[in-house]
Design a protein around this motif. Sequence first.
Motif, mmCIF file in Angstrom:
data_model
loop_
_atom_site.group_PDB
_atom_site.id
_atom_site.type_symbol
_atom_site.label_atom_id
_atom_site.label_comp_id
_atom_site.label_asym_id
_atom_site.label_seq_id
_atom_site.Cartn_x
_atom_site.Cartn_y
_atom_site.Cartn_z
ATOM 1 N N ARG A 76 0.883 3.987 -2.731
ATOM 2 C CA ARG A 76 0.405 5.180 -2.855
ATOM 3 C C ARG A 76 1.261 6.403 -3.600
ATOM 4 N NH1 ARG A 76 -2.188 5.976 1.568
ATOM 5 N NH2 ARG A 76 -0.988 4.274 3.104
ATOM 6 N N SER A 109 -6.254 1.085 2.056
ATOM 7 C CA SER A 109 -5.611 1.541 2.972
ATOM 8 C C SER A 109 -6.313 1.342 4.209
ATOM 9 C CB SER A 109 -5.068 3.698 2.636
ATOM 10 O OG SER A 109 -4.202 3.681 1.863
ATOM 11 N N VAL A 137 0.670 -1.006 0.329
ATOM 12 C CA VAL A 137 0.232 0.302 0.082
ATOM 13 C C VAL A 137 0.588 1.158 -0.323
ATOM 14 C CG1 VAL A 137 -1.548 1.687 1.266
ATOM 15 C CG2 VAL A 137 -1.613 -0.995 0.995
#
Length: 83
Positions: free
Chosen positions: A41, A54, A37
């Motif tokens: 991002r 998230s 994640v």
Amino acid sequence: RCDTNQLGAGLDRQFALKRLHVRSADGTLFSGAAAFVEMWRHLPAFAWIARLCSSGPALAVLDFVYERFLIVRRLWRKPVAAK
């Protein structure tokens, strides 16, 4: 391969080899699904996936799937010798 001291605080070689780890610019260490994640991002094409994954429940599911993948991955990979 990198030297053990390049891994930074909180991460030793054996633990680093067992799963994905990402260290952010501020030094925060992410492991497993949270590491994916964190990478997503920062990639424009994947930022939407990072926002979606998230949340607590989504991250928990992703981590569950990643843990199962690691079990399967061990079946086809040769063990890496420690330095």
